[in-house]
Scaffold this motif. Structure first.
Motif, PDB file in Angstrom:
ATOM      1  N   HIS A   1       0.848  -1.209   0.000  1.00  0.00           N
ATOM      2  CA  HIS A   1       0.000   0.000   0.000  1.00  0.00           C
ATOM      3  C   HIS A   1       0.875   1.248   0.000  1.00  0.00           C
ATOM      4  CE1 HIS A   1      -3.256   2.791   0.849  1.00  0.00           C
ATOM      5  NE2 HIS A   1      -2.543   3.281   1.853  1.00  0.00           N
TER       6      HIS A   1
ATOM      7  N   HIS B   1      -8.686   2.221   2.002  1.00  0.00           N
ATOM      8  CA  HIS B   1      -8.277   2.437   3.400  1.00  0.00           C
ATOM      9  C   HIS B   1      -9.428   1.987   4.296  1.00  0.00           C
ATOM     10  CE1 HIS B   1      -5.889   5.513   1.199  1.00  0.00           C
ATOM     11  NE2 HIS B   1      -4.958   5.238   2.080  1.00  0.00           N
TER      12      HIS B   1
ATOM     13  N   HIS C   1       1.288   5.530  -1.801  1.00  0.00           N
ATOM     14  CA  HIS C   1       0.862   6.638  -2.652  1.00  0.00           C
ATOM     15  C   HIS C   1       2.196   7.196  -3.165  1.00  0.00           C
ATOM     16  CE1 HIS C   1      -2.855   6.110  -0.384  1.00  0.00           C
ATOM     17  NE2 HIS C   1      -2.139   6.234   0.722  1.00  0.00           N
TER      18      HIS C   1
HETATM   19 ZN   LIG Z   1      -2.753   5.281   2.462  1.00  0.00          ZN
END
Ligand SMILES: [Zn+2]
Length: 446
Positions: A69, A213, A71
């Motif tokens: 996970h 999330h 970004h």
């Molecule tokens: Zn996140």
């Protein structure tokens, strides 16, 4: 078909059940095309039959690490939002800053983050962000593997569900086997039930999983319980999200009933992403990884974004995960083989590639990492698995292969001009750091 030989390495064999991690010295790994074709004692093959020979010289050969996970483009914001709890971190920091984001930032930010990941041995990332067509371009260029999600908020409406589903189908149908896509609604606290239901329905129609999330903190669970009488995990169950494979980021705020629900829906693909450095930095709750594993839930390591995690390697999260479980449950918790299992085989399941990644085994994809364990910080090397978990530094990684292609050589990515990426990141710093809280893209109020 291209044939590659990695000669004379020590293969790390992590048992499928996570009970053992065994280094096997003096091994050759034979790669045909993008998959491992054979693993055998050094010296049995004629190196002249190969297009490429990589001399391991006793280095450790392990499966590529999987960041479940992230970004990635948020590397461009690293260091800008510090020493704040999650609500201020979002409302005064990240969501105003993301208002500055231009589509091309995603391209350069992804390259920057991918350099850091690949050079530290992370070969696959599950990314969750915006303007993802630029992410695809960057990952294809640098040669990594990814499961991408184009993040959407409920405020964007049904059109965003349709548009991102079209993009997901385009990616999965493009024949780019290194890059796949899932649907990516942001979170139960930024997506209302109808929006979640519509996203789940769409994912079901096009046959893909969801990356979301979920239950990031105990406060989110309490807020959901007092507002509507059910937890965020129950919201995901009620809205049909769990009917598809689901990649759940965090789950630090779950209760025992939530763990039972997640376990009930655990499939061959999907699981929980665990980002302990982020939890510690935000002063948040720590997910019960050991309880997840005991319930049969797949767990993988994660960095989350560099705005909270600061770095993108997985060596630090690996040892933080182990030590946090020991801190809570005692020194026998999260033994070394289990920690390595989370980082490899279990993480492969979380990103939907349980049969293809996560182990140095015949038939699996040749996403492999060579680790030089001759440094002073590994000496004397009595126990390779112990040193791997507790002593390894990102710079110990020398060579990285993805799909049988060498993407890192002598510790440096091979496919792109690093200096150009660095100067592009620097050129964007001033614009990206302007902070106008009145212009945030969302408001955190779970
Ligand atoms: Zn996140």
């Amino acid at each position: 078909m291209k044939q590659t030989l990695i000669r004379n390495g020590t293969v790390l064999d992590i048992a499928a059940d996570g009970t053992t991690a065994t280094p096997i010295p003096q091994q050759d790994v034979l790669i045909k095309g993008n998959r491992i074709d054979a693993i055998q004692a050094t010296g049995a093959v004629d190196a002249r039959h190969f297009d490429r020979v990589i001399e391991a010289n006793g280095q450790l050969i392990m499966p590529g690490l999987i960041n479940t996970h992230a970004h990635v483009p948020m590397v461009l914001f690293r260091g800008l939002v510090e020493d704040m709890p999650i609500d201020r971190w979002f409302n005064e920091g990240i969501w105003p800053l993301e208002n500055n984001l231009e589509p091309e930032d995603v391209y350069w930010g992804t390259l920057l983050g991918m350099i850091e990941m690949l050079e530290s041995g992370v070969t696959t990332v599950a990314d969750h962000y915006f303007h993802m067509h630029h992410s695809v371009e960057a990952i294809e260029k640098i040669g990594g593997r990814a499961l991408l999600g184009w993040a959407i908020f409920g405020s964007l409406g049904q059109q965003a569900v349709n548009d991102t589903a079209d993009w997901v189908e385009e990616i999965n149908g493009s024949g780019t086997s290194r890059i796949r896509a899932w649907m990516a609604p942001h979170a139960p606290y930024t997506c209302d039930d109808d929006f979640l239901r519509a996203t789940a329905k769409k994912a079901n129609q096009i046959g893909v999983g969801l990356h979301i999330h979920a239950s990031e903190t105990k406060a989110q669970t309490e807020a959901s319980l007092s507002a509507r009488g059910i937890t965020p995990i129950q919201v995901l169950e009620e809205t049909g999200i769990f009917d598809q494979p689901t990649l759940l980021a965090h789950c630090c705020g779950v209760n025992e009933r939530d763990i039972e629900i997640i376990a009930k829906y655990q499939k061959h693909e999907g699981g929980i992403a665990h980002a302990p450095k982020t939890y510690l930095k935000l002063g948040e709750d720590i997910a019960p990884v050991t309880a997840f594993r005991e319930a049969g839930i797949a767990v993988g390591l994660a960095t989350d974004g560099a705005a909270s995690n600061n770095t993108m390697d997985l060596w630090e999260p690996l040892r933080l995960m182990s030590m946090l479980q020991k801190d809570r449950l005692g020194a026998e918790a999260m033994p070394i083989p289990q920690a390595l299992h989370v980082a490899t085989r279990s993480a492969a399941q979380v990103v939907g590639l349980a049969d293809d990644l996560g182990a140095v085994e015949v038939g699996r994809l040749a996403d492999l990492v060579l680790v030089d364990m001759s440094g002073i910080h590994h000496t004397p090397l009595h126990q390779i698995p112990a040193s791997l978990v507790y002593n390894t530094r990102p710079t110990d990684v020398t060579t990285v292969l993805v799909d049988g292609d060498v993407v890192v050589e002598n510790g440096r990515v091979t496919a792109i001009d690093r200096d150009e990426v660095v100067s592009q990141a620097k050129a964007r710093m001033e614009r990206l750091s302007r902070n106008r809280p009145d212009q945030r893209i969302q408001t955190y109020n779970p």
